[in-house]
Design an enzyme around this catalytic site. Structure first.
Site, short mmCIF file in Angstrom:
data_model
loop_
_atom_site.label_atom_id
_atom_site.label_comp_id
_atom_site.label_asym_id
_atom_site.label_seq_id
_atom_site.Cartn_x
_atom_site.Cartn_y
_atom_site.Cartn_z
CB VAL A 1 -0.39 4.34 1.09
CG1 VAL A 1 -0.58 5.83 1.76
CG2 VAL A 1 -1.47 3.70 0.12
CG HIS B 1 -3.67 -2.32 6.13
ND1 HIS B 1 -2.89 -1.99 7.43
CD2 HIS B 1 -3.12 -3.55 6.12
CE1 HIS B 1 -1.91 -2.83 7.48
NE2 HIS B 1 -1.96 -3.63 6.75
CG HIS C 1 -0.96 1.41 7.59
ND1 HIS C 1 -0.78 1.24 6.34
CD2 HIS C 1 -0.18 0.09 8.14
CE1 HIS C 1 -0.23 0.08 6.03
NE2 HIS C 1 0.35 -0.37 6.90
N GLY D 1 -0.34 -4.99 -1.06
CA GLY D 1 0.30 -3.75 -1.41
C GLY D 1 1.80 -3.97 -1.88
N GLY E 1 -3.86 -6.74 10.61
CA GLY E 1 -4.24 -5.79 11.56
C GLY E 1 -3.55 -4.59 11.67
CB SER F 1 1.56 -2.63 11.09
OG SER F 1 0.38 -3.07 10.13
#
Ligand code: PAF
Length: 282
Positions: free
Chosen positions: A176, A37, A34, A147, A31, A186
């Protein structure tokens, strides 16, 4: 988009999708979504018939004294973002549903988990591989998306999937970054404005390592010293580790003769950030 919190319901749902011949892409997350994700979700959207995102802050991958309690949580915001990325199913179980009373089974990948983050976070990867194995069993995705920012995690998960004969492709997508190069995480929201500014040194120092390799430096210690000096010049930064290692075995290198992974973990106050750069030798 549907939100499911019950493991047997997601399992049955995914099983029937599979039987209908639909391909399933899974994006496992904790969760606090950003742009990193979202890029995984968009790739999953493009490559599969159905996209499942799991949102679960996995207590067993946090050590004692780590930030499990303060880890950012925003289920409503996450669901809204997942919807914009075209996600079909959000799986957001409770801790009790994933680790019911009597739970005793863990998945442990050896060696690859000993260095880098494994050295400073003992038990972390055991927690990651345990929950990821459970998610693979529940969703049985054709593809799972991770990622590159969590490079060691991607190597460990790939190994686990191969060793346990998981019938899926592990897709690892580029990190990213914010406009100053800071990798999306996060945990970035927990940085103070000054720490946030200081944190751009991570990417700058990784780029310095790459530049040194490009001009012919082959001595890993010389490069590491330069990277450390750059980071240490930033008063808010405290180095956890900086390494140059083999991108497959993750073993530290003395001499650079082929592709090399520059990886680091640095604390800014209570917040620990990681980043890495895969460097190819010209
Ligand atoms: O990368 C993460 O967010 C987590 O480690 C993962 C893969 C969702 C497992 O909890």
């Amino acid at each position: 988009m549907q939100i499911i919190d019950d493991p047997s319901t997601i399992q049955r749902r995914c099983e029937s999708l599979r039987r209908e011949g639909q391909t399933i892409g899974l994006v496992p997350t904790m969760g606090a979504l950003h742009a990193g994700h979202l890029s995984l979700m968009r790739s999953a959207r493009a490559e599969n018939d159905v996209v499942v995102v799991s949102i679960f802050v996995n207590s067993i991958q946090f050590g004692r004294g780590e930030d499990f309690d303060s880890y950012p949580r925003d289920l409503y915001g996450d669901v809204a973002q997942a919807e914009t990325a075209g996600v079909d199913l959000v799986f957001a179980p409770s801790a009790e549903a994933i680790y019911p009373k009597g739970f005793r089974t863990y998945v442990d990948v050896t060696e690859l988990t000993e260095g880098l983050c494994g050295a400073s976070r003992p038990g972390h990867f055991r927690g990651v591989t345990t929950v990821v194995a459970k998610l693979f069993n529940l969703v049985r995705p054709h593809r799972a998306y991770f990622g590159q920012k969590d490079y060691q995690q991607s190597v460990v998960v790939r190994r686990m999937a191969a060793d346990l004969n998981c019938d899926l492709d592990i897709v690892v997508l580029p990190t990213v970054r914010e406009s100053d190069g800071l990798a999306m995480s996060s945990r970035n929201v927990r940085l103070t404005p000054l720490q946030r500014q200081a944190a751009s040194v991570l990417y700058t120092s990784l780029n310095r390592a790459e530049a040194r390799v490009r001009v012919g430096e082959r001595n890993a210690q010389a490069i590491l010293e330069e990277v450390r000096t750059m980071i240490e010049a930033e008063p808010l930064a405290r180095i956890d580790y900086v390494v140059l290692c083999d991108p497959e075995t993750l073993k530290p290198l003395d001499r650079i003769e082929g592709p090399v992974l520059a990886a680091l973990a640095v604390r800014f106050g209570e917040t620990r950030l990681i980043d890495n750069l895969l460097i190819t030798v010209p």
